[in-house]
Motif scaffolding. Structure first.
Motif, PDB file in Angstrom:
ATOM      1  N   PRO A   1      -6.654 -30.871  53.333  1.00 55.88           N
ATOM      2  CA  PRO A   1      -8.132 -31.188  53.068  1.00 55.88           C
ATOM      3  C   PRO A   1      -9.150 -29.904  53.212  1.00 55.88           C
ATOM      4  N   LYS A   2      -9.141 -29.193  54.405  1.00 58.03           N
ATOM      5  CA  LYS A   2     -10.116 -28.094  54.583  1.00 58.03           C
ATOM      6  C   LYS A   2      -9.684 -27.046  53.308  1.00 58.03           C
ATOM      7  N   GLU A   3      -8.468 -26.840  53.001  1.00 58.82           N
ATOM      8  CA  GLU A   3      -8.303 -25.658  52.006  1.00 58.82           C
ATOM      9  C   GLU A   3      -8.791 -26.253  50.479  1.00 58.82           C
ATOM     10  N   LEU A   4      -8.561 -27.559  50.547  1.00 60.26           N
ATOM     11  CA  LEU A   4      -8.896 -28.152  49.192  1.00 60.26           C
ATOM     12  C   LEU A   4     -10.227 -28.045  48.864  1.00 60.26           C
ATOM     13  N   GLU A   5     -11.055 -28.398  49.874  1.00 54.34           N
ATOM     14  CA  GLU A   5     -12.532 -28.507  49.935  1.00 54.34           C
ATOM     15  C   GLU A   5     -12.969 -27.047  49.744  1.00 54.34           C
ATOM     16  N   ASP A   6     -12.652 -26.255  50.353  1.00 54.77           N
ATOM     17  CA  ASP A   6     -13.018 -24.742  50.344  1.00 54.77           C
ATOM     18  C   ASP A   6     -12.678 -24.018  48.767  1.00 54.77           C
ATOM     19  N   THR A   7     -11.298 -24.421  48.442  1.00 58.75           N
ATOM     20  CA  THR A   7     -10.935 -23.940  47.299  1.00 58.75           C
ATOM     21  C   THR A   7     -11.992 -24.339  46.151  1.00 58.75           C
ATOM     22  N   ILE A   8     -12.087 -25.618  46.110  1.00 54.79           N
ATOM     23  CA  ILE A   8     -12.916 -26.241  44.957  1.00 54.79           C
ATOM     24  C   ILE A   8     -14.458 -25.799  44.964  1.00 54.79           C
ATOM     25  N   ALA A   9     -14.911 -25.711  46.097  1.00 46.10           N
ATOM     26  CA  ALA A   9     -16.277 -25.254  46.286  1.00 46.10           C
ATOM     27  C   ALA A   9     -16.231 -23.834  45.777  1.00 46.10           C
ATOM     28  N   GLN A  10     -15.400 -23.031  46.036  1.00 43.30           N
ATOM     29  CA  GLN A  10     -15.243 -21.596  45.494  1.00 43.30           C
ATOM     30  C   GLN A  10     -15.313 -21.722  43.746  1.00 43.30           C
TER      31      GLN A  10
ATOM     32  N   VAL B   1      -4.280 -36.495  44.980  1.00 44.32           N
ATOM     33  CA  VAL B   1      -4.909 -36.906  43.697  1.00 44.32           C
ATOM     34  C   VAL B   1      -6.427 -37.559  44.135  1.00 44.32           C
ATOM     35  N   ILE B   2      -6.229 -38.229  45.228  1.00 44.10           N
ATOM     36  CA  ILE B   2      -7.772 -38.813  45.483  1.00 44.10           C
ATOM     37  C   ILE B   2      -8.876 -37.695  45.960  1.00 44.10           C
ATOM     38  N   ARG B   3      -8.134 -36.878  46.921  1.00 45.57           N
ATOM     39  CA  ARG B   3      -9.052 -35.910  47.494  1.00 45.57           C
ATOM     40  C   ARG B   3      -9.741 -34.832  46.284  1.00 45.57           C
ATOM     41  N   ILE B   4      -8.645 -34.454  45.340  1.00 40.14           N
ATOM     42  CA  ILE B   4      -8.955 -33.472  44.261  1.00 40.14           C
ATOM     43  C   ILE B   4     -10.061 -34.337  43.550  1.00 40.14           C
ATOM     44  N   THR B   5      -9.752 -35.686  43.335  1.00 43.08           N
ATOM     45  CA  THR B   5     -11.071 -36.455  42.140  1.00 43.08           C
ATOM     46  C   THR B   5     -12.105 -36.522  42.994  1.00 43.08           C
TER      47      THR B   5
ATOM     48  N   ALA C   1      16.562 -45.476  54.419  1.00 46.10           N
ATOM     49  CA  ALA C   1      17.276 -44.145  54.611  1.00 46.10           C
ATOM     50  C   ALA C   1      15.803 -43.333  54.676  1.00 46.10           C
ATOM     51  N   PHE C   2      14.873 -43.605  54.641  1.00 44.42           N
ATOM     52  CA  PHE C   2      13.604 -42.812  54.757  1.00 44.42           C
ATOM     53  C   PHE C   2      13.101 -42.639  56.234  1.00 44.42           C
ATOM     54  N   THR C   3      12.671 -41.596  56.384  1.00 39.76           N
ATOM     55  CA  THR C   3      12.023 -41.412  57.849  1.00 39.76           C
ATOM     56  C   THR C   3      10.463 -41.764  57.578  1.00 39.76           C
ATOM     57  N   ASP C   4       9.908 -41.849  58.584  1.00 40.23           N
ATOM     58  CA  ASP C   4       8.348 -42.121  58.477  1.00 40.23           C
ATOM     59  C   ASP C   4       7.887 -40.914  57.978  1.00 40.23           C
ATOM     60  N   GLU C   5       8.233 -39.798  58.384  1.00 42.82           N
ATOM     61  CA  GLU C   5       7.575 -38.453  57.921  1.00 42.82           C
ATOM     62  C   GLU C   5       7.793 -38.253  56.594  1.00 42.82           C
ATOM     63  N   GLN C   6       8.797 -38.683  55.791  1.00 46.74           N
ATOM     64  CA  GLN C   6       9.230 -38.445  54.672  1.00 46.74           C
ATOM     65  C   GLN C   6       8.212 -39.389  53.757  1.00 46.74           C
ATOM     66  N   ILE C   7       7.840 -40.464  54.073  1.00 46.14           N
ATOM     67  CA  ILE C   7       7.227 -41.340  53.605  1.00 46.14           C
ATOM     68  C   ILE C   7       5.939 -40.951  53.487  1.00 46.14           C
ATOM     69  N   LYS C   8       5.280 -40.654  54.649  1.00 47.70           N
ATOM     70  CA  LYS C   8       3.952 -40.059  54.769  1.00 47.70           C
ATOM     71  C   LYS C   8       3.537 -38.791  53.856  1.00 47.70           C
ATOM     72  N   LYS C   9       4.763 -37.955  53.937  1.00 42.72           N
ATOM     73  CA  LYS C   9       4.408 -36.640  52.971  1.00 42.72           C
ATOM     74  C   LYS C   9       4.260 -37.070  51.623  1.00 42.72           C
ATOM     75  N   GLN C  10       4.996 -38.072  51.142  1.00 45.67           N
ATOM     76  CA  GLN C  10       4.981 -38.340  49.835  1.00 45.67           C
ATOM     77  C   GLN C  10       3.700 -39.197  49.663  1.00 45.67           C
ATOM     78  N   ILE C  11       3.340 -39.967  50.431  1.00 41.62           N
ATOM     79  CA  ILE C  11       1.911 -40.461  49.833  1.00 41.62           C
ATOM     80  C   ILE C  11       0.696 -39.269  50.128  1.00 41.62           C
ATOM     81  N   GLU C  12       0.926 -38.427  51.018  1.00 39.49           N
ATOM     82  CA  GLU C  12      -0.029 -37.447  51.272  1.00 39.49           C
ATOM     83  C   GLU C  12      -0.209 -36.571  49.642  1.00 39.49           C
ATOM     84  N   THR C  13       1.093 -36.299  49.296  1.00 38.27           N
ATOM     85  CA  THR C  13       1.246 -35.264  48.209  1.00 38.27           C
ATOM     86  C   THR C  13       0.764 -36.003  46.916  1.00 38.27           C
TER      87      THR C  13
END
Length: 268
Positions: free
Chosen positions: A58-67, A108-112, A91-103
């Motif tokens: 989120p921080k990198e995203l915010e800074d990059t778009i501001a620039q 998309v939500i954060r960029i929008t 078969a999925f780990t909780d980490e895999q599921i979170k990573k998929q949702i985050e990406t």
């Protein structure tokens, strides 16, 4: 006046192909990716800027778009970054599921959200989100991937309503299979012995014989360009012969009958 497009996930595949297409049409391209130091092709093109951006930061995203907005007028934003998580849910780990949702979803939500005030005040702009035919139709072993893509589709429809009064259009491009290195580079998966028969059937859909019938990325990029420039108040652009045929079939026979057909295909 030269127009500008901001693209996420532009390091390869559809993202890079789309960047090159818009560049060839005379656009200024801001191509973002996680590892810009590895990029050797886009950096050689005039009017193409390559920037570091991890959509899960989120921080990198915010800074990059501001620039970006401090230095450019942006006309189109393409949310393309994403990857596939394939396998049975067990078969999925909780980490895999979170990573998929985050990406695939939170990125998309954060960029929008970051671009919304800019477009709202400007009273024009186009936001294009890449989903998938699996964001319109479910498929076995794609539960979390489809969950994110269905979510992006619904999110885009809602945002289209919110931003309509400001002259901002929100669009979705839903490709079918694409002949890129997505399967090797942007695919994560997991196996479970309880689903070996189903996995074998699903794997047949990704055989070399099937992949040759997938769309070339240039075909999908042309649809993205159409969505960006046609001026239409259209939400969904289904891209690729396989996706168009599948979506048409579902709409023709109805969702319930189509679900039963897919079950029969994989369960016999």
């Amino acid at each position: 006046m030269q127009k500008t497009i901001f693209i996420t996930g532009a390091s390869s595949g559809l993202g890079k192909t789309t960047a090159k297409l818009f560049h060839s049409k005379g656009w200024n391209v801001i191509a973002t990716m996680r590892n810009p130091e590895s990029e050797t092709e886009l950096t050689q093109l005039e009017n193409v800027s390559v920037l570091r951006l991890d959509v899960t930061d989120p921080k990198e995203l915010e800074d990059t778009i501001a620039q970006v907005l401090a230095e450019n007028e942006v006309d189109v934003v393409l949310n393309n970054a994403g990857y596939g998580l394939i396998g049975p849910l067990e078969a999925f780990t909780d980490e895999q599921i979170k990573k998929q949702i985050e990406t695939n979803l939170m990125g998309v939500i954060r960029i929008t959200k970051a671009f919304t005030p800019y477009f709202r005040q400007r009273k024009e702009g186009v936001l294009i989100n890449i989903t998938s035919s699996f964001g319109l139709i479910g498929f076995p072993t794609c539960s979390i991937y489809s969950a994110t893509k269905f979510a992006v589709d619904g999110f885009s429809e809602c945002m289209g309503y919110e931003l309509a009064e400001f002259g901002v259009r929100v669009k979705v491009v839903a490709p079918g299979g694409i002949q890129t290195d997505f399967a090797g580079r942007s695919l994560d998966g997991a196996q479970h012995e309880g689903y070996s028969r189903l996995m074998e059937k699903v794997q047949e859909e990704y055989s070399p014989e099937k992949i040759v019938d997938y769309s070339k990325p240039e075909i999908i990029a042309e649809v993205i360009y159409q969505a960006a420039t046609d001026g239409k108040d259209q939400l969904r652009y289904v891209a690729g012969k396989d996706a168009v045929a599948l979506y048409k079939e579902r709409n023709t026979i109805g969702a319930e009958k189509h679900v039963q057909k897919i079950k029969s295909q994989f369960l016999g």
